[in-house]
Design a protein around this motif. Structure first.
Motif, PDB file in Angstrom:
ATOM      1  N   VAL A 125       3.760  -1.466   4.089  1.00  0.00           N
ATOM      2  CA  VAL A 125       3.307  -1.800   2.740  1.00  0.00           C
ATOM      3  C   VAL A 125       2.258  -0.783   2.315  1.00  0.00           C
ATOM      4  O   VAL A 125       1.368  -0.422   3.080  1.00  0.00           O
ATOM      5  N   SER A 126       2.355  -0.323   1.074  1.00  0.00           N
ATOM      6  CA  SER A 126       1.503   0.760   0.607  1.00  0.00           C
ATOM      7  C   SER A 126       0.885   0.412  -0.743  1.00  0.00           C
ATOM      8  O   SER A 126       1.568  -0.088  -1.643  1.00  0.00           O
ATOM      9  N   ALA A 199       0.018  -1.243   7.063  1.00  0.00           N
ATOM     10  CA  ALA A 199      -0.471  -1.144   5.685  1.00  0.00           C
ATOM     11  C   ALA A 199      -1.084   0.237   5.469  1.00  0.00           C
ATOM     12  O   ALA A 199      -1.908   0.696   6.273  1.00  0.00           O
ATOM     13  N   LEU A 200      -0.678   0.892   4.392  1.00  0.00           N
ATOM     14  CA  LEU A 200      -1.199   2.202   4.011  1.00  0.00           C
ATOM     15  C   LEU A 200      -1.911   2.051   2.670  1.00  0.00           C
ATOM     16  O   LEU A 200      -1.432   1.343   1.779  1.00  0.00           O
ATOM     17  N   VAL A 201      -3.040   2.740   2.508  1.00  0.00           N
ATOM     18  CA  VAL A 201      -3.805   2.559   1.273  1.00  0.00           C
ATOM     19  C   VAL A 201      -4.670   3.787   1.016  1.00  0.00           C
ATOM     20  O   VAL A 201      -5.119   4.458   1.957  1.00  0.00           O
ATOM     21  N   GLY A 202      -4.897   4.082  -0.257  1.00  0.00           N
ATOM     22  CA  GLY A 202      -5.840   5.116  -0.635  1.00  0.00           C
ATOM     23  C   GLY A 202      -7.252   4.555  -0.606  1.00  0.00           C
ATOM     24  O   GLY A 202      -7.486   3.417  -1.026  1.00  0.00           O
ATOM     25  N   ASP A 203      -8.209   5.344  -0.127  1.00  0.00           N
ATOM     26  CA  ASP A 203      -9.565   4.808   0.031  1.00  0.00           C
ATOM     27  C   ASP A 203     -10.307   4.639  -1.293  1.00  0.00           C
ATOM     28  O   ASP A 203     -11.390   4.057  -1.325  1.00  0.00           O
ATOM     29  N   ARG A 204      -9.717   5.130  -2.396  1.00  0.00           N
ATOM     30  CA  ARG A 204     -10.317   4.932  -3.716  1.00  0.00           C
ATOM     31  C   ARG A 204      -9.335   4.273  -4.675  1.00  0.00           C
ATOM     32  O   ARG A 204      -9.381   4.496  -5.890  1.00  0.00           O
ATOM     33  N   ASP A 205      -8.463   3.472  -4.144  1.00  0.00           N
ATOM     34  CA  ASP A 205      -7.448   2.793  -4.961  1.00  0.00           C
ATOM     35  C   ASP A 205      -8.113   1.694  -5.794  1.00  0.00           C
ATOM     36  O   ASP A 205      -8.675   0.752  -5.234  1.00  0.00           O
ATOM     37  N   LEU A 226      -3.643  -0.611  10.059  1.00  0.00           N
ATOM     38  CA  LEU A 226      -4.097  -0.191   8.731  1.00  0.00           C
ATOM     39  C   LEU A 226      -4.378   1.300   8.766  1.00  0.00           C
ATOM     40  O   LEU A 226      -5.121   1.777   9.624  1.00  0.00           O
ATOM     41  N   ARG A 227      -3.769   2.047   7.829  1.00  0.00           N
ATOM     42  CA  ARG A 227      -4.002   3.475   7.706  1.00  0.00           C
ATOM     43  C   ARG A 227      -4.551   3.763   6.319  1.00  0.00           C
ATOM     44  O   ARG A 227      -3.945   3.359   5.322  1.00  0.00           O
ATOM     45  N   ASP A 228      -5.677   4.444   6.230  1.00  0.00           N
ATOM     46  CA  ASP A 228      -6.199   4.803   4.926  1.00  0.00           C
ATOM     47  C   ASP A 228      -6.149   6.318   4.741  1.00  0.00           C
ATOM     48  O   ASP A 228      -6.289   7.087   5.688  1.00  0.00           O
ATOM     49  N   PHE A 229      -5.902   6.718   3.494  1.00  0.00           N
ATOM     50  CA  PHE A 229      -5.804   8.119   3.111  1.00  0.00           C
ATOM     51  C   PHE A 229      -6.810   8.385   1.987  1.00  0.00           C
ATOM     52  O   PHE A 229      -7.156   7.483   1.226  1.00  0.00           O
ATOM     53  N   ALA A 230      -7.260   9.611   1.884  1.00  0.00           N
ATOM     54  CA  ALA A 230      -8.131   9.977   0.776  1.00  0.00           C
ATOM     55  C   ALA A 230      -7.324   9.952  -0.522  1.00  0.00           C
ATOM     56  O   ALA A 230      -6.247  10.527  -0.606  1.00  0.00           O
TER      57      ALA A 230
END
Length: 266
Positions: A125-126, A199-205, A226-230
């Motif tokens: 899930v993203s 779960a994937l997510v942008g850190d400024r979403d 949980l994986r976060d990306f810039a």
């Protein structure tokens, strides 16, 4: 130019056909999105050759533009699950971004309820908060001008499209419909899935905090990561390689039939 996807049925597009693939990756688009959004992921050089890549095409867009739009997430999930059932002869991994993440979760629930061991092997899930983390939303009630401003804010839509009145006439009804579907969605407490969730997510979403993304852990009795990306809501456009690598690792694990996934032996 992206290759023309194979059409399996009105709902499913084969973005990367692999008749002998060990696992099938099924991608669910965001609000206003279409199956072709996942062409870059499907054709990423780092994506494992063990997987066939499919994408769900919602009614009312692209080659289904003459079909009525569906503004109920539950109905979309019912219909998409039915379309996917014949393809469950291979292990399925579901991947969804934004609205597509919630839809993928609801499809996973339905597949599991319809037949023994019917759940997908993994859910990715993203860019979407967990179903149990409710936020109110009224984007679908905004004026066309306000809706365009929202699309500019979250990204993911070619700015040239947003500056073209003729294209906007086609795009906005689809976007408004999909926002109505996701903003009208209410999670009903149910037993958790047994398949692992990543779960994937942008850190400024602006639409999903790290805490809201971490809450997906409550929706599985299996493994969780949980994986976060810039980046913001469409972080995955700037991190295609990283997203493809994360997805590929999951697909490789599922493709190994003797490996125990998530401690549940599936």
């Amino acid at each position: 130019m992206s290759p023309t996807p194979d059409v399996t049925n009105s709902w499913i597009r084969r973005l990367r056909p692999r008749p002998d693939a060990a696992v099938r990756l099924v991608c669910f688009p965001h609000a206003g999105g279409s199956a072709t959004y996942y062409h870059p992921l499907a054709h990423s050089p780092s994506l494992t050759p063990a997987a066939e890549v499919l994408a769900v095409q919602y009614p009312g867009r692209q080659d289904r533009r003459r079909e009525p739009l569906v503004d109920s997430l539950s109905l979309l999930a019912d219909q998409a699950a039915t379309a996917l059932e014949p393809l469950a002869d291979r292990p399925l991994v579901l991947f969804g971004h934004s609205m597509g993440a919630t839809l993928a979760y609801e499809v996973a629930r339905r597949l599991g309820a319809r037949r023994p061991a019917g759940e997908p092997r993994w859910l990715l899930v993203s860019g979407r908060r967990a179903p149990s983390r409710f936020r109110g939303g009224t984007v679908h009630l905004r004026t066309d001008t306000e809706l365009v401003e929202e699309l500019r804010r979250v990204g993911g839509t070619d700015p040239a499209f947003l500056d073209d009145p003729e294209l906007l006439e086609t795009i906005l009804p689809v976007v408004r419909n999909d926002y109505r579907a996701i903003e009208g969605y209410r999670w009903t407490p149910v037993p958790p899935l047994t398949c692992p969730i990543t779960a994937l997510v942008g850190d400024r979403d602006p639409q999903t905090t790290l805490d809201e993304a971490a809450a997906w852990k409550q929706h599985t009795s299996g493994a969780f990561e949980l994986r976060d990306f810039a980046g913001g809501h469409f972080y995955l456009d700037a991190h295609r390689q990283g997203v493809a690598d994360a997805v590929s690792r999951v697909l490789e694990r599922v493709a190994r039939p003797m490996e125990t996934l998530g401690g549940n032996g599936r």
